[in-house]
Design a protein around this motif. Structure first.
Motif, PDB file in Angstrom:
ATOM      1  N   HIS A   3       0.837  -1.197   0.000  1.00  0.00           N
ATOM      2  CA  HIS A   3       0.000   0.000   0.000  1.00  0.00           C
ATOM      3  C   HIS A   3       0.870   1.244   0.000  1.00  0.00           C
ATOM      4  O   HIS A   3       1.872   1.301   0.671  1.00  0.00           O
ATOM      5  CB  HIS A   3      -0.894   0.038   1.237  1.00  0.00           C
ATOM      6  N   SER A   4       0.474   2.221  -0.719  1.00  0.00           N
ATOM      7  CA  SER A   4       1.187   3.500  -0.689  1.00  0.00           C
ATOM      8  C   SER A   4       0.155   4.606  -0.647  1.00  0.00           C
ATOM      9  O   SER A   4       0.180   5.533  -1.425  1.00  0.00           O
ATOM     10  CB  SER A   4       2.073   3.643  -1.921  1.00  0.00           C
ATOM     11  N   HIS A   5      -0.798   4.435   0.258  1.00  0.00           N
ATOM     12  CA  HIS A   5      -1.940   5.341   0.279  1.00  0.00           C
ATOM     13  C   HIS A   5      -1.602   6.714   0.841  1.00  0.00           C
ATOM     14  O   HIS A   5      -0.682   6.892   1.625  1.00  0.00           O
ATOM     15  CB  HIS A   5      -3.106   4.737   1.058  1.00  0.00           C
ATOM     16  N   GLU A   6      -2.374   7.642   0.373  1.00  0.00           N
ATOM     17  CA  GLU A   6      -2.278   9.028   0.815  1.00  0.00           C
ATOM     18  C   GLU A   6      -2.997   9.172   2.145  1.00  0.00           C
ATOM     19  O   GLU A   6      -4.039   8.574   2.368  1.00  0.00           O
ATOM     20  CB  GLU A   6      -2.989   9.936  -0.204  1.00  0.00           C
TER      21      GLU A   6
ATOM     22  N   LEU B  49     -10.526  16.767  -1.520  1.00  0.00           N
ATOM     23  CA  LEU B  49     -10.435  15.417  -0.962  1.00  0.00           C
ATOM     24  C   LEU B  49     -11.139  15.320   0.391  1.00  0.00           C
ATOM     25  O   LEU B  49     -11.790  14.314   0.685  1.00  0.00           O
ATOM     26  CB  LEU B  49      -8.972  15.000  -0.831  1.00  0.00           C
TER      27      LEU B  49
ATOM     28  N   VAL D  30      -8.831  -2.880  -3.139  1.00  0.00           N
ATOM     29  CA  VAL D  30      -7.975  -1.975  -2.359  1.00  0.00           C
ATOM     30  C   VAL D  30      -7.298  -0.955  -3.273  1.00  0.00           C
ATOM     31  O   VAL D  30      -7.294   0.250  -2.983  1.00  0.00           O
ATOM     32  CB  VAL D  30      -6.924  -2.787  -1.556  1.00  0.00           C
ATOM     33  N   MET D  34      -7.857   3.110  -3.226  1.00  0.00           N
ATOM     34  CA  MET D  34      -6.719   4.018  -3.033  1.00  0.00           C
ATOM     35  C   MET D  34      -6.546   4.965  -4.222  1.00  0.00           C
ATOM     36  O   MET D  34      -6.260   6.148  -4.047  1.00  0.00           O
ATOM     37  CB  MET D  34      -5.423   3.208  -2.903  1.00  0.00           C
ATOM     38  N   GLN D  37      -8.971   7.853  -4.301  1.00  0.00           N
ATOM     39  CA  GLN D  37      -8.552   8.930  -3.389  1.00  0.00           C
ATOM     40  C   GLN D  37      -7.402   9.728  -4.000  1.00  0.00           C
ATOM     41  O   GLN D  37      -7.377  10.957  -3.933  1.00  0.00           O
ATOM     42  CB  GLN D  37      -8.086   8.343  -2.042  1.00  0.00           C
ATOM     43  N   TYR D  38      -6.456   9.009  -4.588  1.00  0.00           N
ATOM     44  CA  TYR D  38      -5.312   9.652  -5.234  1.00  0.00           C
ATOM     45  C   TYR D  38      -5.775  10.612  -6.332  1.00  0.00           C
ATOM     46  O   TYR D  38      -5.308  11.745  -6.432  1.00  0.00           O
ATOM     47  CB  TYR D  38      -4.376   8.583  -5.811  1.00  0.00           C
TER      48      TYR D  38
END
Lengths: 130, 130, 130, 130
Positions: A3-6, B49, D30, D34, D37-38
């Motif tokens: 995961h590299s979510h914000e 956001l 997932v 994500m 959102q990005y």
């Protein structure tokens, strides 16, 4: 799954810890969903409404909790707190029925998820104390 | 939609109140989902956001909260409590942007849902006092 | 619940028809979720995995189908098609068990939802023929 | 995550293949969540309704598809078929925007999930031919 979510929130958790909690919630969702089917298939005390009901509850709040974290929501501490409470209840309900490997496994997974979610929920309180 | 759900728990709420809360959560889920799409379509400050994120959060926890009540789960006070908190945040985020009829409507729906969920969550504490 | 959702797609259905289908899916989600709990509580033939399983399936695909329409997704004809198929199966499974008012009601709701979803799914084909 | 789920249906797929498809759907859920959102955070062409909309669609149908398989539902071929179609659309929408590592990754994940779901959906047809 990497995961590299914000994160759009002030309460910056350690990423590894949040990734671990996401994984715990997703796994708990899957195991509770499978275990509910198993219990219905077994019938008898396994198919008691209290047990199957809390398994369905736990599966759903785990998914919700995981999604809040994946979205980097500032409200994830609230959903993690709710998830931890339901996971604890589910772990107890599963552990109460003896002699089933599936339920013992589910109890273990729910217990781990509860611990992970409690850590995430508690980190909010720590932040507030700063 | 008439509900005649079974309750498998000790905390027996007034059925009308629970049915009202289920309706409030389902409506809030729909309105937040629609409003998120509206905001993305509008772009600009509507597509921030923080705003879209909390709309998606609110839509999901409202669905989860409704489902717990529909299942007659004893844990519905926990999910109602979590739902109330997210609804409050969503109502504020919507109300913060002026001049949009859609966001004003969403703020109103989220506010009503928060109130209804708070009543359900509080009724648990009352039961515990008995 | 009045809907005024945005549509971001070419296949413009009559709004009333789509709103009707959203309502049908949301109602079917609620009724199947309640009926699954009822069946588990009843035990015996009501708690058969085939019946409870399809009730859980139907509840979930109805929610997904409703959400796609609420979002005004161009893919809603696909999810409506899938929803119709599962609703048909659920209606049959409910109707197969005699003497239960709850299951008869659920069969009726699933049948109506299937019809509504089939109309939505079919309207895509009509559009393609133009 | 090891799965040992019960199958209550005639169409017996290879367990490894189904487990692989469950993993693909969960990962795609997932990554799409994500990535949505990005995209909202990025704004501009990334936040176009068509793109964010299909990412939300894909996230939801992937979760539904995964859950049907986890439950061992006989209707999983229907949801896998729907999931494959939405994943294809999402992969195309992501690939259409150049110069973004995140979208390129999401396109790849959606493409893999589509392939896996197509295999599951097709295995139903094969069974019918027997």
């Amino acid at each position: 799954m990497a995961h590299s979510h914000e994160h759009d929130h002030d309460h910056e958790h350690d990423h590894d810890e949040m990734d671990e909690c996401i994984e715990a919630c997703l796994q708990c969702h899957v195991v509770c969903t499978m275990t509910a089917q198993y219990c219905i298939a077994q019938g008898g005390e396994h198919a008691a409404l209290d047990l199957v009901g809390v398994l369905l509850d736990c599966a759903q709040i785990c998914q919700t909790s995981a999604d809040f974290m994946v979205r980097g929501s500032p409200y994830h501490t609230i959903t993690c707190g709710a998830c931890a409470a339901v996971c604890r209840g589910c772990a107890e309900a599963c552990a109460a029925i003896e002699g089933s490997e599936e339920l013992a496994h589910c109890a273990e997974v729910c217990g781990s998820c509860a611990e992970s979610c409690e850590r995430m929920a508690a980190s909010d309180d720590e932040d507030d104390d700063e």
